[in-house]
Design a protein around this motif. Structure first.
Motif, short mmCIF file in Angstrom:
data_model
loop_
_atom_site.label_atom_id
_atom_site.label_comp_id
_atom_site.label_asym_id
_atom_site.label_seq_id
_atom_site.Cartn_x
_atom_site.Cartn_y
_atom_site.Cartn_z
N VAL A 164 0.85 -1.20 0.00
CA VAL A 164 0.00 0.00 0.00
C VAL A 164 0.88 1.25 0.00
CG1 VAL A 164 -1.71 1.34 1.31
CG2 VAL A 164 -2.03 -1.12 0.99
N GLN A 165 2.01 1.21 0.71
CA GLN A 165 2.93 2.34 0.68
C GLN A 165 3.53 2.51 -0.71
OE1 GLN A 165 3.40 4.77 2.95
NE2 GLN A 165 4.58 5.70 1.30
N TYR A 166 3.88 1.39 -1.35
CA TYR A 166 4.37 1.45 -2.73
C TYR A 166 3.32 2.08 -3.64
CZ TYR A 166 5.43 -0.04 -7.47
OH TYR A 166 5.65 -0.05 -8.82
N GLN A 167 2.07 1.65 -3.50
CA GLN A 167 0.99 2.21 -4.31
C GLN A 167 0.83 3.71 -4.06
OE1 GLN A 167 -2.58 -0.10 -3.48
NE2 GLN A 167 -1.31 -1.91 -3.29
N THR A 168 0.94 4.10 -2.81
CA THR A 168 0.82 5.51 -2.44
C THR A 168 1.91 6.32 -3.14
OG1 THR A 168 -0.13 4.90 -0.30
CG2 THR A 168 0.77 7.12 -0.50
N THR A 169 3.13 5.84 -3.07
CA THR A 169 4.25 6.51 -3.72
C THR A 169 4.04 6.57 -5.23
OG1 THR A 169 5.73 5.74 -1.98
CG2 THR A 169 6.77 6.47 -4.02
N CYS A 173 0.48 13.67 -8.87
CA CYS A 173 0.55 14.93 -8.13
C CYS A 173 1.50 15.99 -8.69
CB CYS A 173 0.90 14.65 -6.67
SG CYS A 173 -0.40 13.72 -5.82
N GLN A 174 2.55 15.64 -9.35
CA GLN A 174 3.47 16.59 -9.97
C GLN A 174 3.81 17.77 -9.06
OE1 GLN A 174 1.52 17.55 -13.65
NE2 GLN A 174 1.82 15.52 -14.47
N ASP A 175 4.37 17.46 -7.90
CA ASP A 175 4.82 18.47 -6.93
C ASP A 175 3.70 19.32 -6.34
OD1 ASP A 175 7.49 17.63 -7.15
OD2 ASP A 175 7.79 18.90 -8.91
N ASP A 176 2.50 18.82 -6.33
CA ASP A 176 1.36 19.50 -5.72
C ASP A 176 1.19 18.93 -4.30
OD1 ASP A 176 -1.09 20.42 -4.84
OD2 ASP A 176 -2.17 19.91 -6.67
N MET A 177 1.52 19.73 -3.30
CA MET A 177 1.50 19.27 -1.92
C MET A 177 0.10 18.91 -1.44
SD MET A 177 4.54 18.88 -1.02
CE MET A 177 4.22 18.47 0.68
N VAL A 178 -0.92 19.61 -1.93
CA VAL A 178 -2.30 19.29 -1.55
C VAL A 178 -2.65 17.90 -2.06
CG1 VAL A 178 -4.72 19.95 -1.84
CG2 VAL A 178 -2.99 21.71 -1.46
N CYS A 179 -2.27 17.63 -3.30
CA CYS A 179 -2.50 16.31 -3.90
C CYS A 179 -1.75 15.23 -3.12
CB CYS A 179 -2.07 16.33 -5.36
SG CYS A 179 -2.21 14.74 -6.20
N GLU A 180 -0.48 15.49 -2.84
CA GLU A 180 0.33 14.52 -2.10
C GLU A 180 -0.28 14.22 -0.73
OE1 GLU A 180 4.55 15.22 -1.98
OE2 GLU A 180 4.54 15.93 -4.06
N ASP A 181 -0.69 15.26 -0.03
CA ASP A 181 -1.31 15.07 1.29
C ASP A 181 -2.60 14.27 1.18
OD1 ASP A 181 0.74 16.46 2.51
OD2 ASP A 181 -0.40 18.34 2.65
N ALA A 182 -3.39 14.54 0.15
CA ALA A 182 -4.65 13.83 -0.03
C ALA A 182 -4.40 12.35 -0.31
CB ALA A 182 -5.46 14.46 -1.16
N VAL A 183 -3.44 12.05 -1.18
CA VAL A 183 -3.13 10.65 -1.49
C VAL A 183 -2.61 9.95 -0.24
CG1 VAL A 183 -1.65 9.11 -2.85
CG2 VAL A 183 -2.76 11.07 -3.95
N GLN A 184 -1.69 10.61 0.48
CA GLN A 184 -1.15 10.02 1.72
C GLN A 184 -2.26 9.76 2.74
OE1 GLN A 184 1.78 8.94 2.71
NE2 GLN A 184 3.25 9.82 1.31
N THR A 185 -3.22 10.66 2.80
CA THR A 185 -4.29 10.56 3.79
C THR A 185 -5.33 9.52 3.40
OG1 THR A 185 -4.02 12.86 4.42
CG2 THR A 185 -6.12 11.84 4.97
N TYR A 186 -5.74 9.53 2.13
CA TYR A 186 -6.91 8.74 1.74
C TYR A 186 -6.62 7.42 1.04
CZ TYR A 186 -9.33 12.95 3.06
OH TYR A 186 -9.80 14.03 3.77
N TRP A 187 -5.46 7.26 0.39
CA TRP A 187 -5.26 6.02 -0.34
C TRP A 187 -5.18 4.78 0.55
CZ3 TRP A 187 -6.75 3.72 -4.24
CH2 TRP A 187 -6.24 2.47 -4.58
N PRO A 188 -4.48 4.78 1.67
CA PRO A 188 -4.43 3.55 2.47
C PRO A 188 -5.82 3.03 2.86
CG PRO A 188 -2.70 5.02 3.17
CD PRO A 188 -3.57 5.81 2.22
N GLY A 189 -6.70 3.90 3.30
CA GLY A 189 -8.05 3.47 3.64
C GLY A 189 -8.85 3.07 2.42
N SER A 190 -8.64 3.78 1.32
CA SER A 190 -9.33 3.44 0.07
C SER A 190 -8.91 2.06 -0.41
CB SER A 190 -9.03 4.48 -1.00
OG SER A 190 -9.51 5.74 -0.62
N ALA A 191 -7.63 1.76 -0.35
CA ALA A 191 -7.14 0.45 -0.77
C ALA A 191 -7.78 -0.65 0.06
CB ALA A 191 -5.62 0.39 -0.66
N LYS A 192 -7.86 -0.44 1.36
CA LYS A 192 -8.46 -1.45 2.24
C LYS A 192 -9.95 -1.62 1.97
CE LYS A 192 -5.15 -1.26 5.83
NZ LYS A 192 -4.09 -1.04 6.19
#
Length: 107
Positions: free
Chosen positions: A41-46, A53-72
């Protein structure tokens, strides 16, 4: 994701040989388990961050926050053993019957 492609072709190969429904379900179950490990899941997040995200911190934060739960939440549905193995023709399609059986106590 190259792992997805490899696993897909392995699944197709097993579907075309003399594998049983149980073999298919075991394979899909293992695939689901591997996709949901913390390291994958961490690999997928990365991967998602670098792809989207292309250096968009809002995008990066959103993926970091929401992808692990979404994957599960997604993988148990997306990689449901009964549905996948029925859809590729290895197992008899009993999804509808299973749902009716689950509803019987409420009827």
């Amino acid at each position: 994701m190259n792992l997805t492609v490899i696993l897909f072709f392995l699944l197709l190969e097993s579907a075309s040989s003399d594998e049983t429904c149980e073999d298919c379900k075991n394979f899909i179950g293992l695939m689901q388990d591997s996709y949901m490990t913390e390291s994958f899941v961490q690999y997928q997040t990365t991967f998602l961050i670098s792809s989207l995200c292309q250096d968009d911190m809002v995008c990066e934060d959103a993926v970091q926050t929401y992808w692990p739960g979404s994957a599960k939440a997604l993988y148990p549905v997306y990689l449901d053993e009964n549905r996948v193995c029925s859809n590729i023709g290895v197992c008899e399609n009993t999804i509808f019957e299973d749902r009716i059986e689950n509803l019987k106590p409420f009827l």
